[in-house]
Scaffold this motif. Structure first.
Motif, PDB file in Angstrom:
ATOM      1  N   LEU A 126       0.734  -1.040  -0.070  1.00 36.55           N
ATOM      2  CA  LEU A 126       0.072  -0.021  -0.026  1.00 36.55           C
ATOM      3  C   LEU A 126       0.839   1.277  -0.184  1.00 36.55           C
ATOM      4  O   LEU A 126       1.600   1.282   0.834  1.00 36.55           O
ATOM      5  CB  LEU A 126      -0.677   0.081   1.145  1.00 36.55           C
ATOM      6  N   LEU A 127       0.642   2.020  -0.715  1.00 37.79           N
ATOM      7  CA  LEU A 127       1.499   3.587  -0.897  1.00 37.79           C
ATOM      8  C   LEU A 127       0.695   4.619  -0.520  1.00 37.79           C
ATOM      9  O   LEU A 127       1.171   5.380   0.351  1.00 37.79           O
ATOM     10  CB  LEU A 127       1.822   3.734  -2.609  1.00 37.79           C
ATOM     11  N   LEU A 128      -0.543   4.645  -0.704  1.00 37.01           N
ATOM     12  CA  LEU A 128      -1.145   5.839  -0.245  1.00 37.01           C
ATOM     13  C   LEU A 128      -2.852   5.445  -0.425  1.00 37.01           C
ATOM     14  O   LEU A 128      -3.039   4.598  -1.256  1.00 37.01           O
ATOM     15  CB  LEU A 128      -0.991   7.212  -0.803  1.00 37.01           C
ATOM     16  N   LYS A 129      -3.503   6.121   0.318  1.00 33.33           N
ATOM     17  CA  LYS A 129      -5.023   5.888   0.268  1.00 33.33           C
ATOM     18  C   LYS A 129      -5.599   7.281   0.488  1.00 33.33           C
ATOM     19  O   LYS A 129      -5.081   8.298   1.280  1.00 33.33           O
ATOM     20  CB  LYS A 129      -5.397   4.957   1.114  1.00 33.33           C
TER      21      LYS A 129
ATOM     22  N   ASP B 254     -11.732  15.171  -2.138  1.00 34.55           N
ATOM     23  CA  ASP B 254     -10.768  16.288  -1.758  1.00 34.55           C
ATOM     24  C   ASP B 254      -9.520  15.803  -0.725  1.00 34.55           C
ATOM     25  O   ASP B 254      -8.707  16.484  -0.637  1.00 34.55           O
ATOM     26  CB  ASP B 254     -11.444  17.495  -1.174  1.00 34.55           C
ATOM     27  N   ASP B 255      -9.617  14.697  -0.039  1.00 34.97           N
ATOM     28  CA  ASP B 255      -8.561  14.129   0.644  1.00 34.97           C
ATOM     29  C   ASP B 255      -7.363  13.971  -0.351  1.00 34.97           C
ATOM     30  O   ASP B 255      -7.212  13.575  -1.629  1.00 34.97           O
ATOM     31  CB  ASP B 255      -8.892  12.776   0.897  1.00 34.97           C
ATOM     32  N   LYS B 256      -6.096  14.223   0.211  1.00 36.17           N
ATOM     33  CA  LYS B 256      -4.937  13.920  -0.349  1.00 36.17           C
ATOM     34  C   LYS B 256      -4.163  12.874   0.269  1.00 36.17           C
ATOM     35  O   LYS B 256      -3.944  12.955   1.570  1.00 36.17           O
ATOM     36  CB  LYS B 256      -4.218  15.242  -0.663  1.00 36.17           C
ATOM     37  N   GLY B 257      -3.940  11.877  -0.499  1.00 36.07           N
ATOM     38  CA  GLY B 257      -2.989  10.729   0.292  1.00 36.07           C
ATOM     39  C   GLY B 257      -1.598  11.157  -0.286  1.00 36.07           C
ATOM     40  O   GLY B 257      -1.256  11.591  -1.236  1.00 36.07           O
ATOM     41  N   SER B 258      -0.754  10.838   0.792  1.00 30.11           N
ATOM     42  CA  SER B 258       0.903  11.035   0.559  1.00 30.11           C
ATOM     43  C   SER B 258       1.734  10.037   1.356  1.00 30.11           C
ATOM     44  O   SER B 258       1.423   9.608   2.545  1.00 30.11           O
ATOM     45  CB  SER B 258       1.287  12.338   0.712  1.00 30.11           C
TER      46      SER B 258
END
Lengths: 113, 111
Positions: B46-49, B54-58
């Motif tokens: 899993l890299l990001l979610k 409008d959520d930003k995964g990082s």
């Protein structure tokens, strides 16, 4: 270390000879799943389990069986393997469902001749 | 039905170049969106979610923003490294708790 452990990593077998791929997780996850990965088709779900003794079919369950007798283990059984089951198989687990994100095993490359 | 579409690969870049891998989705309701990465010979990680609009995964310099108006979740990184060479999978979790993967995009980064 938190992980999902699959065995074996590589397996070559003959058509019709029953085999089991083991999967074990040490994170106390409730949800476990098996996928197969094929070129051009991506990952397809075979079976999943939401908890002990609770299993259900995914998208491509034909020719496979699973069991979930203990929370940590989720073996994949091929009763009579055929060449079209040659693939790369992944076991994955999640705390309570796919929305929490999966932890994947390292994969089992199966060749059926 | 629900689906995920990723750009065809391979994407070939020089080290320190800017990366974008496009991902669009079709889904009813409010899916959660993911990027997974598969390094050679390994399982997916899993890299990001992102779980809502409008959520930003990082993570690890990678970013993706959940854009409901364009049904997209494009993966970006400002400066790629050779070690980022891998296959990247976009995925969505729908309201039946089913995870649907895209077909993957191979990234190759050269020094």
């Amino acid at each position: 270390e938190a992980q999902v452990t699959q065995n074996p990593r590589y397996l070559i077998t003959v058509t019709g000879k029953k085999l089991t791929v083991t999967c074990s997780q040490n994170m106390n996850h409730e949800y476990m799943s098996w996928y197969r990965q094929d070129p051009g088709l991506g990952l397809r779900q075979i079976y999943y389990s939401m908890n002990v003794e609770v299993t259900d079919k995914g998208d491509v369950p034909e020719g496979y069986k699973v069991s979930r007798k203990e929370k940590r283990n989720f073996p994949l059984i091929l009763e009579s393997p055929s060449p079209n089951q040659t693939s790369l198989y992944f076991c994955a687990s999640s705390p309570r469902g796919v929305r929490f994100g999966y932890t994947f095993g390292s994969g089992t490359r199966l060749t059926v001749v | 039905g629900n689906s995920v579409t990723q750009m065809e690969g391979p994407v070939t870049l020089s080290e320190e170049a800017f990366l974008t891998i496009n991902c669009t989705y079709t889904a009813t309701g409010y899916p959660s969106l993911f990027w997974y990465v598969q390094y050679p010979g390994e399982g997916l990680q899993l890299l990001l979610k992102a779980t809502k609009a409008d959520d930003k995964g990082s993570n690890k310099g990678f970013e993706a923003t959940y854009r409901k108006e364009t049904t997209s979740f494009h993966l970006e990184k400002g400066s790629v490294q050779v070690s980022d060479s891998a296959v990247y999978f976009c995925a969505l979790a729908d309201n039946t708790d089913k995870l649907i993967f895209g077909t993957g995009t191979r990234l190759q980064v050269f020094p």
